[in-house]
Design an enzyme around this catalytic site. Structure first.
Site, PDB file in Angstrom:
ATOM      1  N   LYS A  22      39.648  73.784  67.715  1.00 51.97           N
ATOM      2  CA  LYS A  22      38.057  74.263  69.258  1.00 51.97           C
ATOM      3  C   LYS A  22      37.360  72.600  68.430  1.00 51.97           C
ATOM      4  O   LYS A  22      36.939  71.704  70.199  1.00 51.97           O
ATOM      5  CB  LYS A  22      37.557  74.547  68.282  1.00 51.97           C
ATOM      6  N   ASN A  23      36.618  72.416  67.412  1.00 51.76           N
ATOM      7  CA  ASN A  23      35.551  71.194  67.859  1.00 51.76           C
ATOM      8  C   ASN A  23      36.521  69.877  67.785  1.00 51.76           C
ATOM      9  O   ASN A  23      35.195  69.239  68.011  1.00 51.76           O
ATOM     10  CB  ASN A  23      34.649  71.497  66.577  1.00 51.76           C
ATOM     11  N   CYS A 117      20.493  78.260  70.022  1.00 49.97           N
ATOM     12  CA  CYS A 117      21.089  79.975  69.265  1.00 49.97           C
ATOM     13  C   CYS A 117      21.218  80.443  68.174  1.00 49.97           C
ATOM     14  O   CYS A 117      19.907  80.238  68.219  1.00 49.97           O
ATOM     15  CB  CYS A 117      22.785  78.620  69.370  1.00 49.97           C
ATOM     16  N   ARG A 122      18.256  74.106  68.433  1.00 57.29           N
ATOM     17  CA  ARG A 122      19.351  73.712  67.865  1.00 57.29           C
ATOM     18  C   ARG A 122      19.325  71.956  68.753  1.00 57.29           C
ATOM     19  O   ARG A 122      19.164  71.983  69.967  1.00 57.29           O
ATOM     20  CB  ARG A 122      21.043  73.956  68.364  1.00 57.29           C
ATOM     21  N   ILE A 124      18.409  68.103  70.896  1.00 52.98           N
ATOM     22  CA  ILE A 124      19.474  67.217  71.514  1.00 52.98           C
ATOM     23  C   ILE A 124      19.067  65.732  71.364  1.00 52.98           C
ATOM     24  O   ILE A 124      19.487  65.204  71.372  1.00 52.98           O
ATOM     25  CB  ILE A 124      20.698  67.574  72.350  1.00 52.98           C
ATOM     26  N   ASP A 307      30.267  75.189  58.786  1.00 52.23           N
ATOM     27  CA  ASP A 307      31.235  76.114  59.394  1.00 52.23           C
ATOM     28  C   ASP A 307      32.130  76.950  58.886  1.00 52.23           C
ATOM     29  O   ASP A 307      32.518  78.159  59.002  1.00 52.23           O
ATOM     30  CB  ASP A 307      31.965  75.495  60.044  1.00 52.23           C
ATOM     31  N   ARG A 399      35.878  82.865  70.715  1.00 51.80           N
ATOM     32  CA  ARG A 399      35.247  81.580  70.957  1.00 51.80           C
ATOM     33  C   ARG A 399      35.909  80.567  70.046  1.00 51.80           C
ATOM     34  O   ARG A 399      35.865  79.299  70.846  1.00 51.80           O
ATOM     35  CB  ARG A 399      33.353  81.233  70.917  1.00 51.80           C
TER      36      ARG A 399
HETATM   37  C1  EPZ Z   1      28.855  70.279  65.385  1.00 52.97           C
HETATM   38  O1  EPZ Z   1      28.146  70.419  66.279  1.00 52.97           O
HETATM   39  C2  EPZ Z   1      29.751  71.311  65.910  1.00 52.97           C
HETATM   40  N1  EPZ Z   1      30.401  72.318  67.292  1.00 52.97           N
HETATM   41  C3  EPZ Z   1      29.275  72.650  64.877  1.00 52.97           C
HETATM   42  O2  EPZ Z   1      30.301  73.596  64.615  1.00 52.97           O
HETATM   43  C4  EPZ Z   1      28.726  72.112  63.448  1.00 52.97           C
HETATM   44  O3  EPZ Z   1      28.554  73.515  62.484  1.00 52.97           O
HETATM   45  C5  EPZ Z   1      27.834  71.322  63.727  1.00 52.97           C
HETATM   46  O4  EPZ Z   1      28.467  69.882  63.975  1.00 52.97           O
HETATM   47  C6  EPZ Z   1      27.674  71.115  62.176  1.00 52.97           C
HETATM   48  O5  EPZ Z   1      28.643  70.040  61.612  1.00 52.97           O
HETATM   49  C7  EPZ Z   1      30.862  72.029  67.982  1.00 52.97           C
HETATM   50  O6  EPZ Z   1      31.849  70.713  67.255  1.00 52.97           O
HETATM   51  C8  EPZ Z   1      31.038  71.798  69.007  1.00 52.97           C
HETATM   52  P1  EPZ Z   1      25.079  68.372  64.701  1.00 52.97           P
HETATM   53  P2  EPZ Z   1      26.471  69.723  66.480  1.00 52.97           P
HETATM   54  O7  EPZ Z   1      24.447  68.089  65.975  1.00 52.97           O
HETATM   55  O8  EPZ Z   1      27.545  68.960  67.377  1.00 52.97           O
HETATM   56  C9  EPZ Z   1      20.553  68.741  63.990  1.00 52.97           C
HETATM   57  C10 EPZ Z   1      31.155  76.045  64.735  1.00 52.97           C
HETATM   58  O9  EPZ Z   1      31.066  77.184  64.355  1.00 52.97           O
HETATM   59  N2  EPZ Z   1      20.771  68.548  65.107  1.00 52.97           N
HETATM   60  O10 EPZ Z   1      26.448  67.546  63.578  1.00 52.97           O
HETATM   61  O11 EPZ Z   1      26.036  70.810  68.008  1.00 52.97           O
HETATM   62  C11 EPZ Z   1      21.165  69.689  64.375  1.00 52.97           C
HETATM   63  O12 EPZ Z   1      20.254  70.852  63.878  1.00 52.97           O
HETATM   64  C12 EPZ Z   1      29.582  75.210  65.497  1.00 52.97           C
HETATM   65  O13 EPZ Z   1      32.277  75.406  65.494  1.00 52.97           O
HETATM   66  C13 EPZ Z   1      19.347  67.226  66.048  1.00 52.97           C
HETATM   67  O14 EPZ Z   1      17.971  67.346  64.535  1.00 52.97           O
HETATM   68  O15 EPZ Z   1      25.440  69.644  65.260  1.00 52.97           O
HETATM   69  C14 EPZ Z   1      21.324  69.933  62.709  1.00 52.97           C
HETATM   70  O16 EPZ Z   1      20.950  70.581  61.713  1.00 52.97           O
HETATM   71  C15 EPZ Z   1      28.135  75.971  64.884  1.00 52.97           C
HETATM   72  N3  EPZ Z   1      19.082  66.295  67.455  1.00 52.97           N
HETATM   73  C16 EPZ Z   1      22.244  69.147  62.123  1.00 52.97           C
HETATM   74  O17 EPZ Z   1      21.581  67.978  63.258  1.00 52.97           O
HETATM   75  C17 EPZ Z   1      20.549  66.046  67.906  1.00 52.97           C
HETATM   76  O18 EPZ Z   1      20.359  65.795  68.456  1.00 52.97           O
HETATM   77  C18 EPZ Z   1      23.989  68.740  62.883  1.00 52.97           C
HETATM   78  O19 EPZ Z   1      24.112  69.384  64.386  1.00 52.97           O
HETATM   79  C19 EPZ Z   1      21.462  66.607  67.457  1.00 52.97           C
HETATM   80  C20 EPZ Z   1      21.365  67.326  66.024  1.00 52.97           C
END
Ligand code: EPZ
Length: 423
Positions: A22-23, A117, A122, A124, A307, A399
């Site tokens: 999925k990811n 969420c 979370r 961006i 995850d 999902r």
């Molecule tokens: C991806 O989410 C995955 N989703 C998540 O899987 C997964 O848990 C996560 O990566 C971490 O491996 C998809 O790929 C669709 P991040 P993402 O940006 O990209 C912080 C599932 O269960 N952060 O790597 O949103 C954030 O808060 C889902 O399949 C910022 O601070 O995660 C977190 O603490 C859930 N600012 C850390 O970085 C930002 O702009 C890692 O988040 C972005 C992120």
């Protein structure tokens, strides 16, 4: 609404093939926005709600899509609407992945803020920082990100991520491939999802150096082309299936996988007493008589993935002693714990660490899903609990897991999907 009714106490054993990731699917689907000529043919795309939501978003933007037998065909020739609406982005925060490609191709993008969420904020901010480093101007108004490029076209720059972010790295890559000049990305996420996105973009004609590492270098190009591509396997689904065997004392072979992408998870199963044998594209797990309590700290790849954190906590309720599970990615990703405790587990939370006492005899009852991986942990617990466990709101599970009850039933589980209404 659907619930899963699980009659526990049956060993999960046998052979199963993992679905497509999925990811990985989500960013490569977003990347189709970068090439308006031709039709993409994407193989091994899982039939999941998140994939449906994302293709709905692309259709809303003007893309044409067909999805049949895990093959997704996309043409983005006629994409014109530049707004990703709240209703769709709220359903799936990964919709933010359209920001980079829309900016790169059209010079403008308007994406609803994704909102929080179930397991905490979370943000961006890193996505927006990356776009600004490439020359975009970002304003946020009435809940929308409005991104424009005063200079008309993105230009290469240096992006240094203070923390590892899969999504922000993906957006940065998809913007940089059409920017003028060179872009370097430091502290890029090195997850397999990003490695595969790099391979996808290179196949489309992009020039990217450092694939699979945390230092990426992209030479912008003017045109990219539509391609045919085979998606990789879902490493989290594979890990969840392995845990289903381990928690019920079963033996399982998961086919269609790349064990090298799962080293941290496989090592932890070995520490917990399981026997792991791998071939080039399969993993066989044999359960021990008794599970050994095994601490885990979830961190960015190649460490143990966040995850898999909820699934590991469920497994450790059956280990002979105390286990400590720490999540350094999402400090609040523990909504599954109160529900596991309702099944009879003894788990305490201290900041971003769960302390699990085992072994605990779990007794089936009704439990509520709160997010995708939390619901997976409740299913795992239901497989080993005495009596019947009803996992409610399984739309969370749908999902990210393709036909999960069919897969588990083919391995010896006794799960039925039933309709119910909530008060
Ligand atoms: C991806 O989410 C995955 N989703 C998540 O899987 C997964 O848990 C996560 O990566 C971490 O491996 C998809 O790929 C669709 P991040 P993402 O940006 O990209 C912080 C599932 O269960 N952060 O790597 O949103 C954030 O808060 C889902 O399949 C910022 O601070 O995660 C977190 O603490 C859930 N600012 C850390 O970085 C930002 O702009 C890692 O988040 C972005 C992120």
């Amino acid at each position: 609404m659907d619930k899963l009714v699980i009659r526990g106490g049956r060993r999960i054993s046998g052979s199963i093939t993992a679905s497509g990731s999925k990811n990985t699917s989500l960013p490569i689907i977003a990347a189709t926005l970068l090439a308006g000529d031709g039709t993409f043919t994407l193989h091994k795309i899982p039939d999941l709600k998140d994939i449906m939501t994302f293709t709905q978003l692309l259709n809303h933007l003007g893309a044409e899509t067909t999805f049949e037998g895990n093959i997704l065909k996309i043409s983005t020739r006629n994409v014109e609407s530049l707004q990703a609406p709240y209703e769709l982005v709220k359903k799936m925060r990964a919709s933010i992945y359209v920001l980079g490609p829309m900016l790169a191709r059209f010079g403008h993008a308007r994406v609803s803020l994704p909102g929080g969420c179930a397991f905490g904020p979370r943000p961006i901010d890193l996505h927006l920082m990356a776009m600004e480093k490439l020359g975009a101007t970002i304003t946020i108004e009435t809940g929308f990100i409005d991104a424009t490029i005063p200079g008309g076209k993105l230009r290469g720059g240096h992006i240094n991520f203070p923390i590892s972010s899969v999504g922000a790295t993906g957006n940065a890559l998809m913007a940089a491939v059409l920017a003028e000049g060179r872009t370097t990305i430091s502290n890029a996420a090195a997850e397999p999802e990003i490695e595969t996105l790099c391979k996808f973009l290179i196949a489309m004609g992009a020039t990217i150096r450092g694939t699979g590492t945390t230092e990426l270098e992209i030479e912008g190009t003017n045109t990219l082309r539509a391609i045919e591509f085979h998606n990789v396997f879902d490493r989290i689904e594979a890990g969840t299936l392995l845990a289903a065997a381990a928690i019920t004392g079963g033996d399982i072979t998961v086919n269609g996988v790349e064990p090298d992408q799962m080293k941290a998870v496989l090592n932890k199963f070995v520490h917990a007493g399981c026997t792991i044998e791998t071939t080039e594209n399969s993993i066989t797990l044999k359960s021990p008589k008794k599970l050994i309590p095994t601490d885990v700290t979830a961190k960015p790849y190649p460490s143990f993935p966040t995850d898999m954190q909820a699934q590991w906590i469920a497994l450790m309720t059956q280990a002979e002693g105390t286990s400590r599970i720490t999540d350094k990615v999402y400090h609040e990703r523990f909504n599954h714990i109160p529900e596991l405790n309702r099944l009879g587990a003894h788990i305490e939370i201290h900041k971003n660490q769960a302390i699990v006492q085992g072994p605990q005899l779990l007794s089936g009852t009704k439990v509520m899903s709160t997010d995708l991986r939390a619901s997976a942990s409740l299913v795992l617990a239901g497989l080993v609990a005495e009596g019947t466990t009803e996992v409610l709101r399984v739309y969370h599970l749908d999902r990210g897991y393709e036909k999960i009850e069919m897969k588990l039933n083919s391995l010896g589980a006794d799960i039925s999907r039933e309709k119910y209404t909530e008060f």
